[in-house]
Design an enzyme around this catalytic site. Structure first.
Site, PDB file in Angstrom:
ATOM      1  N   ARG A  84     -12.393  -8.040   9.198  1.00  0.00           N
ATOM      2  CA  ARG A  84     -11.785  -9.320   8.765  1.00  0.00           C
ATOM      3  C   ARG A  84     -11.371 -10.134   9.999  1.00  0.00           C
ATOM      4  O   ARG A  84     -11.566 -11.352  10.052  1.00  0.00           O
ATOM      5  CB  ARG A  84     -10.568  -9.047   7.878  1.00  0.00           C
ATOM      6  CG  ARG A  84     -10.953  -8.540   6.508  1.00  0.00           C
ATOM      7  CD  ARG A  84      -9.742  -8.085   5.705  1.00  0.00           C
ATOM      8  NE  ARG A  84     -10.132  -7.784   4.329  1.00  0.00           N
ATOM      9  CZ  ARG A  84      -9.486  -6.951   3.533  1.00  0.00           C
ATOM     10  NH1 ARG A  84      -8.404  -6.328   3.963  1.00  0.00           N
ATOM     11  NH2 ARG A  84      -9.905  -6.748   2.302  1.00  0.00           N
ATOM     12  N   HIS A  95      -3.383   0.792   8.482  1.00  0.00           N
ATOM     13  CA  HIS A  95      -4.139  -0.123   7.617  1.00  0.00           C
ATOM     14  C   HIS A  95      -3.110  -0.655   6.627  1.00  0.00           C
ATOM     15  O   HIS A  95      -2.836  -0.041   5.604  1.00  0.00           O
ATOM     16  CB  HIS A  95      -5.263   0.628   6.895  1.00  0.00           C
ATOM     17  CG  HIS A  95      -5.876  -0.158   5.765  1.00  0.00           C
ATOM     18  ND1 HIS A  95      -6.494  -1.371   5.947  1.00  0.00           N
ATOM     19  CD2 HIS A  95      -5.956   0.101   4.437  1.00  0.00           C
ATOM     20  CE1 HIS A  95      -6.925  -1.824   4.781  1.00  0.00           C
ATOM     21  NE2 HIS A  95      -6.612  -0.953   3.846  1.00  0.00           N
ATOM     22  N   ARG A 139       0.835  -1.205   0.000  1.00  0.00           N
ATOM     23  CA  ARG A 139       0.000   0.000   0.000  1.00  0.00           C
ATOM     24  C   ARG A 139       0.866   1.251   0.000  1.00  0.00           C
ATOM     25  O   ARG A 139       0.518   2.261  -0.611  1.00  0.00           O
ATOM     26  CB  ARG A 139      -0.921  -0.005   1.216  1.00  0.00           C
ATOM     27  CG  ARG A 139      -1.977  -1.082   1.146  1.00  0.00           C
ATOM     28  CD  ARG A 139      -3.025  -0.885   2.217  1.00  0.00           C
ATOM     29  NE  ARG A 139      -4.035  -1.933   2.144  1.00  0.00           N
ATOM     30  CZ  ARG A 139      -3.998  -3.046   2.866  1.00  0.00           C
ATOM     31  NH1 ARG A 139      -3.010  -3.262   3.709  1.00  0.00           N
ATOM     32  NH2 ARG A 139      -4.962  -3.932   2.755  1.00  0.00           N
ATOM     33  N   ASP A 152      -9.932  -4.118   8.383  1.00  0.00           N
ATOM     34  CA  ASP A 152      -9.087  -5.135   9.016  1.00  0.00           C
ATOM     35  C   ASP A 152      -9.763  -5.674  10.280  1.00  0.00           C
ATOM     36  O   ASP A 152      -9.708  -6.869  10.568  1.00  0.00           O
ATOM     37  CB  ASP A 152      -7.726  -4.532   9.374  1.00  0.00           C
ATOM     38  CG  ASP A 152      -7.204  -3.674   8.249  1.00  0.00           C
ATOM     39  OD1 ASP A 152      -6.305  -4.090   7.521  1.00  0.00           O
ATOM     40  OD2 ASP A 152      -7.755  -2.556   8.066  1.00  0.00           O
TER      41      ASP A 152
HETATM   42  N1  LIG Z   1      -9.180   1.730   2.826  1.00  0.00           N
HETATM   43  C1  LIG Z   1      -9.452   0.478   2.486  1.00  0.00           C
HETATM   44  O1  LIG Z   1      -9.665  -0.378   3.358  1.00  0.00           O
HETATM   45  C2  LIG Z   1      -9.462   0.127   1.032  1.00  0.00           C
HETATM   46  C3  LIG Z   1      -9.978  -1.103   0.583  1.00  0.00           C
HETATM   47  C4  LIG Z   1      -9.983  -1.365  -0.789  1.00  0.00           C
HETATM   48  C5  LIG Z   1      -9.460  -0.423  -1.668  1.00  0.00           C
HETATM   49  N2  LIG Z   1      -8.963   0.741  -1.190  1.00  0.00           N
HETATM   50  C6  LIG Z   1      -8.382   1.761  -2.052  1.00  0.00           C
HETATM   51  O2  LIG Z   1      -9.409   2.505  -2.675  1.00  0.00           O
HETATM   52  C7  LIG Z   1      -8.871   3.121  -3.844  1.00  0.00           C
HETATM   53  C8  LIG Z   1      -9.809   2.871  -5.017  1.00  0.00           C
HETATM   54  O3  LIG Z   1      -9.833   1.508  -5.337  1.00  0.00           O
HETATM   55  P1  LIG Z   1     -10.749   0.987  -6.519  1.00  0.00           P
HETATM   56  O4  LIG Z   1     -10.607  -0.481  -6.543  1.00  0.00           O
HETATM   57  O5  LIG Z   1     -12.084   1.624  -6.423  1.00  0.00           O
HETATM   58  O6  LIG Z   1      -9.956   1.609  -7.762  1.00  0.00           O
HETATM   59  P2  LIG Z   1     -10.557   1.980  -9.201  1.00  0.00           P
HETATM   60  O7  LIG Z   1      -9.390   2.120 -10.100  1.00  0.00           O
HETATM   61  O8  LIG Z   1     -11.652   1.031  -9.554  1.00  0.00           O
HETATM   62  O9  LIG Z   1     -11.241   3.401  -8.960  1.00  0.00           O
HETATM   63  C9  LIG Z   1     -10.520   4.566  -8.770  1.00  0.00           C
HETATM   64  C10 LIG Z   1     -11.288   5.676  -9.442  1.00  0.00           C
HETATM   65  O10 LIG Z   1     -10.608   6.889  -9.170  1.00  0.00           O
HETATM   66  C11 LIG Z   1     -10.709   7.688 -10.324  1.00  0.00           C
HETATM   67  N3  LIG Z   1      -9.688   8.723 -10.315  1.00  0.00           N
HETATM   68  C12 LIG Z   1      -8.348   8.577 -10.552  1.00  0.00           C
HETATM   69  N4  LIG Z   1      -7.762   9.777 -10.473  1.00  0.00           N
HETATM   70  C13 LIG Z   1      -8.723  10.674 -10.183  1.00  0.00           C
HETATM   71  C14 LIG Z   1      -8.712  12.071  -9.974  1.00  0.00           C
HETATM   72  N5  LIG Z   1      -7.589  12.785 -10.059  1.00  0.00           N
HETATM   73  N6  LIG Z   1      -9.874  12.677  -9.695  1.00  0.00           N
HETATM   74  C15 LIG Z   1     -11.031  11.970  -9.602  1.00  0.00           C
HETATM   75  N7  LIG Z   1     -11.093  10.658  -9.815  1.00  0.00           N
HETATM   76  C16 LIG Z   1      -9.949  10.013 -10.075  1.00  0.00           C
HETATM   77  C17 LIG Z   1     -10.559   6.719 -11.483  1.00  0.00           C
HETATM   78  O11 LIG Z   1     -11.073   7.254 -12.693  1.00  0.00           O
HETATM   79  C18 LIG Z   1     -11.350   5.518 -10.968  1.00  0.00           C
HETATM   80  O12 LIG Z   1     -12.712   5.561 -11.396  1.00  0.00           O
HETATM   81  C19 LIG Z   1      -7.475   2.499  -4.029  1.00  0.00           C
HETATM   82  O13 LIG Z   1      -6.499   3.383  -3.511  1.00  0.00           O
HETATM   83  C20 LIG Z   1      -7.526   1.257  -3.186  1.00  0.00           C
HETATM   84  O14 LIG Z   1      -6.254   0.826  -2.750  1.00  0.00           O
HETATM   85  C21 LIG Z   1      -8.981   1.034   0.123  1.00  0.00           C
END
Ligand SMILES: NC(=O)c1ccc[n+]([C@@H]2O[C@H](COP(=O)([O-])OP(=O)(O)OC[C@H]3O[C@@H](n4cnc5c(N)ncnc54)[C@H](O)[C@@H]3O)[C@@H](O)[C@H]2O)c1
Length: 319
Positions: free
Chosen positions: A156, A180, A93, A153
């Site tokens: 989970r 995280h 991450r 987490d």
């Molecule tokens: N916190 C958690 O527990 C957790 C869990 C799962 C995923 N995540 C994180 O969430 C984030 C998103 O994951 P995802 O699977 O939805 O990814 P994804 O690629 O499906 O979606 C990301 C979206 O962000 C958009 N984007 C990119 N740059 C942008 C900008 N400058 N302005 C506006 N929109 C923008 C993209 O167009 C895309 O639609 C990742 O960083 C992932 O690691 C966090």
């Protein structure tokens, strides 16, 4: 005569990818919000998702979903930020940091300037570092800016413990704190079922409480994202549910204790870094971070976790 106007409950979602749209769908089904605005750099994607979600409205709950701009964050009770690059297979991450920090430098000030009174909830990874960056970039009070942290987490961990002990996951009370990510810390000393700590629960109920089993539960918790990403490329249902739980606590002013990431003030001497601890969440966001009595192993783990995050923050020159 002035009539009582209905005040809509607006939630903004920045990032209409897997996580943002799964959360938006869960929110729509919950009926908690009357307005959901999706904002994404890919406008067509946001539009398509909004159309699809709107078509669920007649079958779910009333509400309005649209693809909007940062101006639509105005009046949102909470803006959930999921925009950015997702974790790639095998990527930690923290490797995502530089890319997503630059994205946040652009988007967070736009959210804050359009909605200085609203809450900003960060989900994009690395969530603790980006929560810290968002506090800096937004200039908002620290109760209004926090991250989903270890809510996932912790879920989970509770799920795996529930499977091991054969009870409903909601009857397992246990927390993952700290980052995280890879340095997250299981609070074994306070984990309990029916008010009994795990060793007492095992002794009283005929379970073997062996260390390798418990270690394996922690390892499966910590490594779950890698395992899921390897198989299906992304994780979104559980984090979508976690975001919904946080948003519900805010919109309904529930004072719920959830493990979320916020700015630390002298917790076992740890300062000026964001990580997760059980935190009371209400309409104002972070009402207070609970002080836990940890054992020396947990304190050491948390101190290490905070050091990992601090060194990343320092390398970004945000402080
Ligand atoms: N916190 C958690 O527990 C957790 C869990 C799962 C995923 N995540 C994180 O969430 C984030 C998103 O994951 P995802 O699977 O939805 O990814 P994804 O690629 O499906 O979606 C990301 C979206 O962000 C958009 N984007 C990119 N740059 C942008 C900008 N400058 N302005 C506006 N929109 C923008 C993209 O167009 C895309 O639609 C990742 O960083 C992932 O690691 C966090």
């Amino acid at each position: 005569m002035e009539t009582n106007k209905r005040i809509p409950t607006r939630v903004a979602v920045v990032g209409a990818g897997f996580v943002g749209t799964t959360f938006a769908y869960a929110l729509l089904l919950s009926g908690l919000a009357s307005e959901i605005v999706l904002i994404d750099a890919n406008q067509a994607k946001a539009e398509g998702e909004a159309m699809d979600l709107n078509h669920a409205v007649p079958l779910a709950r009333p509400g309005r979903v649209w693809a909007g701009s940062y101006a639509d964050c105005a009046g949102a009770a909470i803006t959930v930020v999921t925009a950015g690059s997702a974790q790639r297979p095998g990527e930690s991450r923290l490797d995502l940091t530089a890319r997503n920090t630059e994205i946040f430098r652009q988007i967070i000030p736009q959210i804050a300037s359009n909605n200085p009174g609203g809450i900003i909830l960060i989900a994009t990874n690395p969530v603790d570092v980006l929560t810290y960056a968002s506090l800096k970039f937004s200039g908002l009070p620290e109760n209004q800016v926090f991250g989903s942290g270890t809510i996932l987490d912790t879920a989970r961990f509770r799920y795996l413990l529930s499977q091991h002990f054969g009870v409903d996951a909601r009857s397992v009370h246990a927390y993952i704190i700290g980052e995280h990510g890879d340095s997250e810390v299981p609070v074994w000393s306070l984990a309990n079922i029916a008010g009994m700590r795990i060793p007492e629960f095992c002794a009283a109920n005929g379970f073997h409480c062996n260390e390798p089993d418990l270690d394996s539960i922690y390892e499966q918790t910590r490594d779950a994202a890698y395992q899921i990403i390897q198989r299906k490329g992304a994780t979104y249902y559980a984090i979508g549910s976690g975001l919904l739980r946080i948003v519900e606590a805010v919109l309904r002013d529930q004072s719920t204790v959830l493990s979320i990431s916020s700015l630390m003030h002298d917790f076992y001497g740890l300062n000026d870094v964001c990580f997760s601890l059980p935190t009371v969440i209400d309409r104002g966001g972070v009402e207070r971070v609970l002080r836990l009595e940890l054992n020396p192993v947990e304190i050491e783990g948390l101190t290490r976790s905070a050091a990992v995050l601090k060194s990343t923050i320092e390398s970004l020159h945000l402080a």
